[in-house]
Every structure is written in structure tokens, then in C-alpha cells.
Design a protein around this motif. Sequence first.
Motif, PDB file in Angstrom:
ATOM      1  N   ALA A 132       4.928   3.932  -3.185  1.00 12.74           N
ATOM      2  CA  ALA A 132       3.720   4.479  -2.550  1.00 12.74           C
ATOM      3  C   ALA A 132       2.517   4.154  -3.433  1.00 12.74           C
ATOM      4  N   ARG A 133       1.401   3.843  -2.791  1.00 14.70           N
ATOM      5  CA  ARG A 133       0.232   3.481  -3.605  1.00 14.70           C
ATOM      6  C   ARG A 133      -0.984   4.311  -3.188  1.00 14.70           C
ATOM      7  N   SER A 151       1.223   6.123   6.491  1.00 19.60           N
ATOM      8  CA  SER A 151       2.017   4.914   6.293  1.00 19.60           C
ATOM      9  C   SER A 151       1.228   3.622   6.424  1.00 19.60           C
ATOM     10  N   THR A 152      -0.062   3.701   6.669  1.00 24.22           N
ATOM     11  CA  THR A 152      -0.840   2.460   6.706  1.00 24.22           C
ATOM     12  C   THR A 152      -2.280   2.708   6.267  1.00 24.22           C
ATOM     13  N   GLU A 164       5.165   2.834   1.068  1.00 23.79           N
ATOM     14  CA  GLU A 164       5.494   1.425   1.284  1.00 23.79           C
ATOM     15  C   GLU A 164       6.824   1.370   2.035  1.00 23.79           C
ATOM     16  N   THR A 194      13.979   5.038   3.131  1.00 27.10           N
ATOM     17  CA  THR A 194      12.621   4.734   2.662  1.00 27.10           C
ATOM     18  C   THR A 194      11.914   6.026   2.255  1.00 27.10           C
ATOM     19  N   GLU A 239      10.577   6.709  -1.386  1.00 29.02           N
ATOM     20  CA  GLU A 239       9.142   6.913  -1.601  1.00 29.02           C
ATOM     21  C   GLU A 239       8.861   8.285  -2.206  1.00 29.02           C
ATOM     22  N   CYS A 276       8.142   8.658  -5.814  1.00 28.17           N
ATOM     23  CA  CYS A 276       6.865   8.224  -6.394  1.00 28.17           C
ATOM     24  C   CYS A 276       5.893   9.384  -6.602  1.00 28.17           C
ATOM     25  N   ASP A 334       1.501  -1.293  11.064  1.00 25.12           N
ATOM     26  CA  ASP A 334       2.690  -0.541  11.494  1.00 25.12           C
ATOM     27  C   ASP A 334       2.957  -0.723  12.986  1.00 25.12           C
TER      28      ASP A 334
END
Length: 425
Positions: free
Chosen positions: A2-3, A44-45, A75, A109, A113, A116, A272
Motif C-alpha cells: 500500500a502506498r 484501491s485506486t 496495491e 491481497t 496489504e 503495511c 480498477d
Amino acid sequence: MARAIKTATKSLNDYGRVAGEDAIEEIRALAAPFKGAEVLHINSTAYGGGVAEILYTIVPLMRDIGLAATWMVIEAPPAFFDFTKALHNALQGMAGQDLMLGLDTYLATNEREAACFSGSPDFVVVHDPQPAPLASHLRDRFGPKTKWIWRCHIDLSSPAEEAWDLIRPFVERYDAAIFTMSAYAKEGLRVPRLAMIPPSIDPLSPKNVEIPVGTAREIVAGYGLDPSRPIVVQVSRFDPWKDPLGVIDAYRMVKREIPGVQLALVGSMAADDPEGTAYYRMSVEHAAGDPDVHVLSNLNGVGNADVNAFQTAADVVVQKSIREGFGLTVSEGLWKARPVVAGNVGGIPLQVEDGKSGFLVSSVEECAERILYLLTNPEKSREMGLAGKEHVRRRFLSTRHLADYLTLFRALAQDGVSTARELAV
Ligand code: UDP
């Protein structure tokens, strides 16, 4: 991994001149108890679609009023998005979606995630079904201080049963759920608090800031449109629910009466949304080489300022959705003082007052008829556009949205019964 998404700085004070100073004062008062509170948004995006659009404004505005707001995007591999697209469709009631294919990826996922994230924010706002399982993974790690909010942007009123069974245990791990309108909340959902908060547009963003009509026309001329002839515009993802093929059919009917009419279908390809490319191609094929149908996307370089230009240059803005969450593009069109012809579905009737700021339609024929009416009655079109702009100013700007979040935070921070206001929309 994840960012964190970086967002530009925004100042609430700048919004006074469009939203009204009273709205700014209300927000400051609501924000006072939350100075320094950590608010983490997760989706998610970072690009495409309404959720990212809103977060690029709400997150910096939260920061400007003293909250420590951050935004993280998980991510995920393509198989994850194939699955969540099917889940999204099934949750909106579409039968026959395969919810086994990719389920493992979806669960794995989210689990991966979750690793993170650390700390103990005051509020976590998780947007939509894609990262919904995160609360199950992180609740204990974050501890009892953290209030978990699931922000559902879609219509959950009549989901396919297997989709609801799948998502329900994840959602019921939250302290609150936000829906766009009460009709979208799933009956029987067991979360301690429910809030009804429609989304919003940022009146100062490049997409919505006022630009002269002349400039807008020059910009669309750069994409091959003739600014001296009537222009009909739909801005939306290439998606069956947005019915771009139906818009082309309606345009063809109008064209029989007004040969000079032009249509621009402007649609971004969201990361997505794997169906987007296929539906884009279908739209191009459906246009069958008509030089007055312009099927454009971010791949043609259409950015936010260009979307603004298309909406501003339009004689009529269309959003012929068959099913819709909210339909931000409707408020965007109205904010440009354009009359809007739009599907009578989802959150659209909250925005378009039928016969006052545009028309609600339920078929291609009706859509064509209303476009034709507006193109042949410019004075009425102008009046409707102005009425729509005022409606959006009062109901659908970022400032109102921010006030609603703060009201919910206040309710969650207090013990006892929710005071989150239900907007009378
Ligand atoms: N959008 C855009 N470029 C495009 C198509 C869409 O910037 O080519 C934006 C549009 O202006 C709006 C958002 O994407 O801000 C779509 O939000 P909406 O609620 O209308 O639909 P969603 O895609 O979330 O279903």
C-alpha cells in the motif's frame, strides 16, 4: 505494498467565495475538537472514478482544518480487480457474476496489504468493497481508540445474495457505514451507526473552476469539434451502466432534426476497471465512423481541465446512466450552468430537478426528445442551467461534504446515539 498518495495543499478559506462564509464558519466550529486527530482514508485506486476525485479534495481540506489526514491506496494485481469488478456488479444486483474466480486473490491481497499499516489512527475511512476486509485484519492491531468507517459509494439495496453474504461479515466489523442515500443502505446491516452522506465536487479544482465559455470552445476545437455547432457531451467511464451506446443512439435521433449536432463521449480508463477498454472499443464501433461523434479518453490526453472545457462548452450535458451510484458528472455539468439530461436512477434525481435544472429520462427516445427540446429552446436551457448551478452550490460542494464527515466523527467520538445528520435530500 500500500502506498501513500500525495495531495496538493488546499485552503478552506478559498472556498468562502463560492460556498458562502457561513459554510466555512460551520466547518471551523465542527473541526475544533479534532485538531491533530489522525484520519486515514484507504481505497484501491489513485486515479479514475469518483472516489479518487473526492479524496484529492477532502484529504487536503481535512489537513487544512487541522486534522492529520492521510490517504493510502492498496496495491493489487489484475486478478484482484477482475474479482472486485464482478463483486461490485453483483453487489449492485447483477446476476450471474462468478464470485469464486479471484476470491482467493481478493482475500490474500487484503491480508497482505493489511501488513503495511501500523499505528492507531483516530478514524479510518475505508472506501468501497475492494479494501473492506481491512477492518477485520487491523481492528485489533489498531486498538479500541480507532473508529472504523466503511464508506460505500455503491447501491447496496438489492445485492445478489452470494455477494452480500461474502462482504457482510467484513462490513459488520466497522463502527459506522456511510451510504450516499438511505435507499442504498442494505436492510438488516448490523453496524452501530449509519450516516447518509452524498458525495461532492470541488468547485475550485481544475475540473470545476469557472472558465470562460470562449476558452472552453477553443479547447474542444483542439479535439476536432466545431465550436459554432451544437455540442452534446457525456463524461463518464466506458461502462454498460453508463450506457454510452444509448447516448450515441439518442444523438442519432437528434441528428435527424438538427444535422449540425455533435457528440463528445469523454471517458477515462480507471485502473480498477478492466471492462473499460472493451467498452471503449464498442463505443467507437457503434459510432461507425461518424465524424461528429468524438469518442475521447485520457488516452487522447483529456485531463481535468479538458473535462471542464467539454462540460462548459456543451449546450447539453448528458449522463444517461442505467444504474448509478451518485453520478458526480451530473453535479459537474450543473455547476457549469448547463442543463443536464440524465437517467432517472441512483443519486441522479438528488441532483437534477426534473424540468427545473434539466430532465430525468428512462429511455433513448426520451433522452433524444429532451436534448432536442433544450437545443431548440436556448433561453429555457440557460434558465435551467442557472437553477442547477445554485442547487449544486447549496448541496453538493466539498464544503458540505467536509461538514458531514466532521459531524459523523463527532457522533463517533461521543458515546450514545448517533447524531450524524441525515441530509434531507
Ligand atoms: N472523469 C474524468 N475523465 C473522464 C471520465 C470521467 O475525469 O474521461 C471523472 C468525472 O469527471 C467524474 C468522475 O470521473 O469526476 C466519475 O464520477 P461518477 O460519480 O460520475 O462516476 P463513477 O465513475 O464513479 O461511477
